[in-house]
Design an enzyme around this catalytic site. Structure first.
Site, PDB file in Angstrom:
ATOM      1  CG  PHE A 108      -2.023   1.241   1.126  1.00 17.55           C
ATOM      2  CD1 PHE A 108      -3.313   1.411  -0.261  1.00 17.55           C
ATOM      3  CD2 PHE A 108      -1.723   2.231   1.837  1.00 17.55           C
ATOM      4  CE1 PHE A 108      -3.739   3.046   0.074  1.00 17.55           C
ATOM      5  CE2 PHE A 108      -2.251   3.243   2.178  1.00 17.55           C
ATOM      6  CZ  PHE A 108      -3.560   3.346   0.903  1.00 17.55           C
ATOM      7  CG  ASP A 143       6.270   3.816   1.544  1.00 21.10           C
ATOM      8  OD1 ASP A 143       5.289   5.017   3.195  1.00 21.10           O
ATOM      9  OD2 ASP A 143       4.609   3.487   1.073  1.00 21.10           O
ATOM     10  CE  LYS A 199      -0.862   5.221   7.571  1.00 21.26           C
ATOM     11  NZ  LYS A 199      -0.791   4.767   6.285  1.00 21.26           N
TER      12      LYS A 199
HETATM   13  C1  LIG Z   1      -0.487   4.989   4.911  1.00 18.67           C
HETATM   14  C2  LIG Z   1       0.015   4.282   4.109  1.00 18.67           C
HETATM   15  C3  LIG Z   1       0.309   5.612   2.955  1.00 18.67           C
HETATM   16  C4  LIG Z   1      -0.250   6.273   2.852  1.00 18.67           C
HETATM   17  O1  LIG Z   1      -0.628   7.769   3.361  1.00 18.67           O
HETATM   18  P1  LIG Z   1      -1.260   9.091   3.518  1.00 18.67           P
HETATM   19  O2  LIG Z   1      -1.144  10.430   4.035  1.00 18.67           O
HETATM   20  O3  LIG Z   1      -2.880   8.631   3.425  1.00 18.67           O
HETATM   21  O4  LIG Z   1      -2.202   9.033   1.787  1.00 18.67           O
HETATM   22  C5  LIG Z   1       1.249   5.106   2.121  1.00 18.67           C
HETATM   23  N1  LIG Z   1       2.327   4.278   2.438  1.00 18.67           N
HETATM   24  C6  LIG Z   1       2.671   3.620   3.616  1.00 18.67           C
HETATM   25  C7  LIG Z   1       3.368   2.332   3.798  1.00 18.67           C
HETATM   26  C8  LIG Z   1       1.129   3.657   4.454  1.00 18.67           C
HETATM   27  O5  LIG Z   1       1.111   3.267   5.597  1.00 18.67           O
END
Ligand SMILES: *Cc1c(COP(=O)(O)O)cnc(C)c1O
Length: 403
Positions: A139, A224, A253
């Site tokens: 994700f 990420d 986050k």
């Molecule tokens: C939550 C998340 C995203 C997206 O972040 P947003 O602030 O919702 O755009 C991207 N990568 C990872 C691993 C995430 O957990």
């Protein structure tokens, strides 16, 4: 205080775009690891706005930073130098293996920036290589390009045609990654632990092997760390636990404990943006970066990653004892304070609902997995209290302890 007689759920059903389901609760206040609804009921929060409120709700560090900065300077754009942004930039660079940073407002935007950086790097330094290898069940966000990078078809299908240049391979499979690599590959994009995918922890040798392969092939490794970074996994960044260094990393986050802020960080050798290549009106504004600066500083100065590593041992032991005694529990996986309890049946939504009734917020990250991601500074008593509630609910569901 909200009038409890106002039916916010009815209003939402008329005026708000339905992009997902909500829990049947209107939250109006938070303090530490607890939140309160509009009827005054309190909940212990083991979800933290999706692993975001790293210091809990309304921590004085965040509240004071926002209040002070709001009275000083809120926004001027990136056309000017601003102090909190550069203080946070320096702090992140001093405490990571990366050399340069650019701020944005969300994880998806930070990943967009990382993808643009890799594309430009491929164009300039690798004969126009543009392909990015991503993993299934990953994700990376909800913009058109980040849903393309993500590994869930359901998020993409309604929005075709999607941008080209993304290849997907199974996570935790270096051989598949090798097979997918070509002279068109500019980068590999991975989460050190797949968060939304269900807290999938790869084998210990996976990330080191990916790093070696990227080095051999002259391919960038983008990690990420939107969910895993800033202390969540028991180190400031999860890459430290794997003993590797990414070329590019994204954060969001937990970085400002709930204030919208994200960052892309890069090593010098691939920090190829030149003036005009990227930008953001809000990205890294003084209000958000002041909160981020104070949060990251608080986490580092109070050695919160070490506290989280300690909590990991406690949570692991509690969850493995549940696995031994409760038939509904099939296992547990995670690091630091990012965990999933897996179930022998797809009953996660029911368990979440029952926990909510009993005053505990947890998340059904998969139909058969419950994610726990409490605040990093949660005291042991509250960690134990929440696990007690969860254990009670799981026991009930199993019709009592195993014989
Ligand atoms: C939550 C998340 C995203 C997206 O972040 P947003 O602030 O919702 O755009 C991207 N990568 C990872 C691993 C995430 O957990």
């Amino acid at each position: 205080m909200t009038e409890p007689t106002t039916d916010w759920r009815e209003i939402e059903s008329r005026v708000f775009m339905r992009t997902g389901n909500r829990q049947p609760v209107v939250l109006v206040r938070g303090q530490g690891s607890r939140v309160w609804d509009d009827e005054g009921k309190s909940y212990l929060d083991f979800f933290g706005g999706t692993a975001t409120t790293s210091l809990g709700h309304c921590h004085p560090t965040v509240v004071d930073a926002l209040a002070d900065q709001a009275q000083t300077l809120i926004h001027v754009s990136n056309l000017f130098y601003t102090v909190p942004q550069l203080q946070l930039a320096q702090l992140l660079i001093d405490h990571s293996c990366l050399d340069q940073v650019y701020f944005s407002n969300s994880g998806a935007e930070a990943n967009e920036a990382a993808i643009k950086l890799a594309r430009k790097w491929g164009r300039e330094k690798k004969n126009g290589a543009f392909e990015i290898i991503c993993t299934l069940d990953s994700f990376h966000g909800r913009t058109l390009t980040t849903i393309t990078a993500s590994g869930t078809d359901r998020y993409k299908e309604p929005f075709a045609p999607l941008p080209p240049g993304f290849v997907h391979v199974p996570y935790n499979d270096v051989e598949a990654l090798r097979q997918a690599t070509s002279d068109k590959t500019c980068a590999v994009l991975l989460e050190p632990i797949q968060g939304e995918g269900g807290v999938i922890v790869p084998d210990d040798d996976y990330l080191p092997a990916v790093r070696r392969w990227c080095d051999e092939q002259n391919v960038l490794l983008i990690l990420d760390e939107v969910q895993t970074g800033i202390g969540r996994c028991g180190a400031l960044f999860a890459y430290e636990l794997a003993g590797i260094e990414p070329d590019v990393m994204t954060l969001a986050k937990g970085i400002a404990s709930g204030v919208p802020l994200a960052a892309v960080l890069s090593k010098d050798h691939c920090a190829v943006f030149a003036p005009g290549d990227h930008g953001s009106t809000y990205g890294g504004n003084p209000l958000a970066t002041r909160a981020g600066y104070e949060v990251v500083r608080h986490i580092i100065e109070n050695e919160i990653p070490a506290k989280v590593a300690d909590d990991e041992r406690y949570v692991e032991q509690r969850l493995s004892s549940m696995e031994d005694r409760i038939p509904a529990v099939s296992g547990a996986r995670g690091k630091g304070l990012l965990w999933a309890v897996t179930l022998s049946q797809p009953l996660a939504a029911d368990i979440v609902a029952t926990c909510l009734e009993r005053g505990l917020i947890v998340n059904n990250v998969r139909p058969d997995a419950i994610r726990l991601c409490p605040a990093l500074n949660i005291p042991r008593e509250e960690l134990s209290e929440g696990l007690d509630v969860l254990e009670g609910v799981l026991l009930e569901l199993s019709g009592g302890p195993a014989k």
